[in-house]
Scaffold this active site. Structure first.
Site, PDB file in Angstrom:
ATOM      1  N   GLU A  42       0.407  -1.025  -0.007  1.00 16.11           N
ATOM      2  CA  GLU A  42      -0.527   0.126  -0.264  1.00 16.11           C
ATOM      3  C   GLU A  42       0.781   1.588   0.145  1.00 16.11           C
ATOM      4  OE1 GLU A  42      -2.950  -0.029   3.430  1.00 16.11           O
ATOM      5  OE2 GLU A  42      -4.025   2.049   2.352  1.00 16.11           O
ATOM      6  N   ARG A 273       5.097 -13.104   9.226  1.00 17.56           N
ATOM      7  CA  ARG A 273       6.182 -11.685   8.654  1.00 17.56           C
ATOM      8  C   ARG A 273       6.451 -12.086   9.538  1.00 17.56           C
ATOM      9  NH1 ARG A 273       3.826  -6.914  10.143  1.00 17.56           N
ATOM     10  NH2 ARG A 273       1.416  -7.983   8.759  1.00 17.56           N
ATOM     11  N   LYS A 283       3.787   0.291  11.142  1.00 11.26           N
ATOM     12  CA  LYS A 283       3.714   1.376  10.500  1.00 11.26           C
ATOM     13  C   LYS A 283       3.705   2.911  11.102  1.00 11.26           C
ATOM     14  CE  LYS A 283       2.956   0.438   6.045  1.00 11.26           C
ATOM     15  NZ  LYS A 283       1.752   0.207   4.653  1.00 11.26           N
TER      16      LYS A 283
HETATM   17  P1  ATP Z   1      -0.674  -1.909   6.640  1.00 14.53           P
HETATM   18  O1  ATP Z   1      -1.145  -2.504   7.866  1.00 14.53           O
HETATM   19  O2  ATP Z   1      -1.023  -0.689   6.266  1.00 14.53           O
HETATM   20  O3  ATP Z   1      -1.374  -2.768   5.074  1.00 14.53           O
HETATM   21  P2  ATP Z   1       1.648  -3.642   5.781  1.00 14.53           P
HETATM   22  O4  ATP Z   1       2.700  -3.250   6.611  1.00 14.53           O
HETATM   23  O5  ATP Z   1       0.859  -4.739   5.518  1.00 14.53           O
HETATM   24  O6  ATP Z   1       1.136  -2.365   6.719  1.00 14.53           O
HETATM   25  P3  ATP Z   1       1.773  -3.202   2.879  1.00 14.53           P
HETATM   26  O7  ATP Z   1       1.941  -2.131   2.430  1.00 14.53           O
HETATM   27  O8  ATP Z   1       0.352  -3.674   2.799  1.00 14.53           O
HETATM   28  O9  ATP Z   1       1.943  -3.157   4.637  1.00 14.53           O
HETATM   29  O10 ATP Z   1       2.510  -4.375   2.196  1.00 14.53           O
HETATM   30  C1  ATP Z   1       2.585  -4.767   1.285  1.00 14.53           C
HETATM   31  C2  ATP Z   1       3.456  -6.536   1.914  1.00 14.53           C
HETATM   32  O11 ATP Z   1       4.203  -6.608   2.687  1.00 14.53           O
HETATM   33  C3  ATP Z   1       1.878  -7.550   2.334  1.00 14.53           C
HETATM   34  O12 ATP Z   1       1.704  -8.576   1.218  1.00 14.53           O
HETATM   35  C4  ATP Z   1       2.359  -7.574   3.767  1.00 14.53           C
HETATM   36  O13 ATP Z   1       1.837  -8.850   4.148  1.00 14.53           O
HETATM   37  C5  ATP Z   1       3.818  -7.734   3.236  1.00 14.53           C
HETATM   38  N1  ATP Z   1       4.688  -7.451   4.061  1.00 14.53           N
HETATM   39  C6  ATP Z   1       4.268  -6.367   5.672  1.00 14.53           C
HETATM   40  N2  ATP Z   1       4.882  -6.336   6.539  1.00 14.53           N
HETATM   41  C7  ATP Z   1       5.688  -7.548   6.009  1.00 14.53           C
HETATM   42  C8  ATP Z   1       6.483  -8.580   7.498  1.00 14.53           C
HETATM   43  N3  ATP Z   1       6.611  -7.910   8.389  1.00 14.53           N
HETATM   44  N4  ATP Z   1       6.662  -9.458   7.407  1.00 14.53           N
HETATM   45  C9  ATP Z   1       6.664  -9.704   6.033  1.00 14.53           C
HETATM   46  N5  ATP Z   1       6.136  -9.417   5.772  1.00 14.53           N
HETATM   47  C10 ATP Z   1       5.289  -7.950   5.243  1.00 14.53           C
HETATM   48 MG    MG Z   2      -0.758  -4.542   3.968  1.00 14.62          MG
END
Ligand code: ATP
Ligand code: MG
Length: 601
Positions: A42, A273, A283
């Site tokens: 995102e 994760r 975030k």
């Molecule tokens: P939000 O809560 O804003 O969605 P987010 O950290 O999930 O935050 P995204 O931009 O949606 O952010 O994440 C993009 C991709 O990265 C998603 O597929 C998510 O699953 C993966 N991702 C985010 N944080 C982690 C993490 N700590 N470890 C592994 N993958 C992650």
């Molecule tokens: Mg996300």
């Protein structure tokens, strides 16, 4: 990028459950031999090391199997998103060494189709416009043990739903007046299936579609459809989406049955994760650290963001090695940040040239070295790589050494300078300490010694005399000054905001709230016991004026070196220049010297 699967030390490819699933799908010819993954950020923040894990997985798995990985911006929430973030995300993915080729997409590319598909659901009697307030909806949703109750609008006739949905889109209603919900199962034990909302009204300009839309599709609805439209085969996401998978499957199955999506449909696979000690990854917290001035921006070298790690001195190779080494698992786990630091050490040990820097200078005077005399000493650029050549260090009567390489009352096992002790000046001579000079306040102003001209390094026969201590030095007349920023871990406890006991039991137990709650998407966040900001490491950044050998001043921005006996350093990407060298410490060395002197770490 090599497409060969990574290998373990003994040459065997390392496996993980996702590799196995893909291998099995290929064997069973489930997707006609295709492997298509996607990384779906995102554009509402900078990427961090957790995202890097996901990027390495998605792009890596595709590359290993001759497939492709799409970069798709999940831009369904116009309130928080921005092009600035998109640009930084693209740059970060490229920096990590991956390429999406022609496959750059936006969820907003599909807004027209998503709208049409929503009308399809309405016409099939599988969606309705709900005009309840969020509070009313919450009350009707039921609990984990009690079924939900139908909203009074659940039985609206199809024509009325179509008309209201069209008028929502045309901007007739204010934000929050209505939502469009799927009609699935109010009694489902899975809350995500209790008529989740799929569209909401938002009179907000979108960074790509402008003011064309005032209804925006929600994540759960958008994501699975985007995957299916792009013919993704393996939709890899983090564990908190596990409970959303039945909804993912339900939506695309209905559309496939209606002839609106092509089979085979994508399948969602979840992995744990990344949680990393001594840092934070949410975030919300990262934004707070930047906005509150606790760090110097998104690219502060203490930040776990990719821009921060890059500025700190991390290499893409080290991060990819880390992603491979930690593997993928289905179980929540905490990874020690030391694993990441070790990956950087391993990578830079191989390729960083060695240089000398004195970070905390103390003068050493060689009393029997003739005044005005100078000589050249030769230091290899890399101890294991003769081909890397050598550079010249000028030795003279007055030198800078590290303050903690001298001790008046040495503890047992201290082999550096102390009254009467002998050490080797690395690449130079053996010297013997004869005394010190003190200033008016009684502080040591200089250490005195004599040298043995018969012990010059590199001279045949000269190295026969062994001394235990071996210290680095720079000539006072030749050393250059540099600003050196000694970075350390951002937090001083493994789990900011939580006790060690909480760390054991609750890693990653938070779940993503169901979008049916209709509030702003609440980001994934760990529960905390106290304010994590209280755990910031006060020694996370120390700035010193150091002496460096002349060759260091020629460094270009982002050149990396090992400063001998200190660690790995990078010429700062923004502030370094030849007249004003600025270096960031990426990571210390793990050597006995560093252990003997914990204060240096
Ligand atoms: P939000 O809560 O804003 O969605 P987010 O950290 O999930 O935050 P995204 O931009 O949606 O952010 O994440 C993009 C991709 O990265 C998603 O597929 C998510 O699953 C993966 N991702 C985010 N944080 C982690 C993490 N700590 N470890 C592994 N993958 C992650
Ligand atoms: Mg996300």
């Amino acid at each position: 990028m090599s497409a060969a699967p990574p290998q373990t030390a003994d040459g065997a490819p390392t496996s993980n459950f996702l590799r196995q699933i893909i291998a099995e799908d290929l064997r069973a010819n489930r997707y006609g031999g295709r492997v298509v993954t996607r990384f779906p950020p995102e554009p509402n923040g900078y990427l961090h090391i957790g995202h890097a894990k996901s990027i390495c997985l998605n792009f890596g798995l595709a590359a290993e199997n001759g497939g492709v990985c799409h970069l798709r911006f999940d831009d369904t929430n116009p309130i928080k998103e921005d092009v600035e973030y998109e640009d930084s995300i693209k740059e970060a993915v490229r920096w990590l060494g991956y390429d999406w080729g022609a496959h750059l997409y936006h969820a907003s590319d599909y807004f027209d189709r998503l709208y049409e598909f929503a009308r399809h659901f309405i016409k099939a009697g599988l969606a309705y416009v709900d005009s309840s307030t969020p509070e009313e909806m919450r009350l009707l949703r039921g609990t984990l043990t009690d079924a939900g109750s139908p909203s009074p609008y659940r039985s609206r006739p199809v024509e009325e739903n179509l008309d209201l949905f069209r008028r929502m889109k045309e901007g007739e209603f204010p934000d929050g007046a209505h939502v469009l919900r799927l009609k699935i199962d109010l009694a489902s034990p899975n809350m995500n299936l209790r008529d989740p909302a799929i569209y909401r009204i938002r009179h907000t300009t979108h960074h790509r579609t402008g003011d064309r839309w005032c209804v925006y599709p929600l994540y759960d609805y958008t994501h699975c459809i985007s995957d299916a439209l792009e013919r993704i085969t393996h939709s890899i996401c983090t564990l908190e989406f596990q409970d959303h998978r039945p909804l993912y499957d339900w939506i695309i199955e209905q559309l496939a049955q209606g002839g609106l999506l092509q089979r085979p449909l994508p399948h969602q696979h979840e992995f744990a994760r990344l949680n990393l000690t001594y840092t934070v990854m949410s975030k919300r917290k990262l934004i707070e650290l930047v906005a509150g001035g606790y760090v110097d921006g998104w690219d502060d070298p203490r930040m776990p963001t990719l821009v921060g790690l890059r500025r700190r001195g991390y290499t893409p190779e080290a991060i990819r090695l880390f992603a491979e080494r930690i593997g993928v698992s289905k179980a929540h786990q905490w990874i020690d940040i030391g694993v990441l630091e070790d990956c950087l050490r391993e990578d830079l040990n191989e390729r960083a040239e060695r240089r000398v820097a004195v970070l905390d200078p103390l003068k050493l005077v060689i009393d029997n070295y003739p005044e005005g005399q100078e000589e050249e000493c030769f230091a290899p650029n890399h101890p294991q790589k003769p081909d890397a050549g050598r550079r010249t260090l000028i030795l003279s009567r007055e030198l800078w050494i590290e303050r903690d390489d001298y001790q008046e009352n040495p503890p047992k096992g201290y082999f550096r300078l102390s009254p009467g002790a002998e050490v080797r000046l690395r690449y130079g001579y053996i010297v013997k300490c004869t005394g010190t000079e003190r200033d008016a306040q009684g502080n040591i102003g200089a250490v005195h010694c004599t040298y043995d001209p018969a012990t010059r390094s590199g001279t045949p026969g000269a190295e026969t005399r062994k001394v235990k201590g071996n210290i680095h030095w720079l000539s006072v007349n030749h050393a250059r000054t540099a600003e050196v920023r000694l970075y350390d871990r951002l937090f001083s406890v493994p789990e900011p905001g939580r006790s060690a006991a909480a760390l054991e039991t609750s890693a990653g137990t938070a779940t993503r709230p169901a979008s049916a709650d209709l509030e702003d998407d609440v980001p994934f966040d760990e529960p905390t016991e106290r304010n994590y900001l209280d755990d910031l490491n006060p020694r996370g950044r120390q700035v010193v004026t150091a002496y460096v050998e002349p060759a260091v001043a020629l460094a270009k921005r982002e050149d990396r070196y090992q400063f001998e006996r200190h660690g790995y350093f990078i010429a700062d990407a923004k502030d370094h220049d030849a007249n004003q060298p600025v270096f960031n410490r990426a990571v210390t060395l793990r050597d006995p010297w560093a252990k003997a002197s914990p204060a240096k770490r």
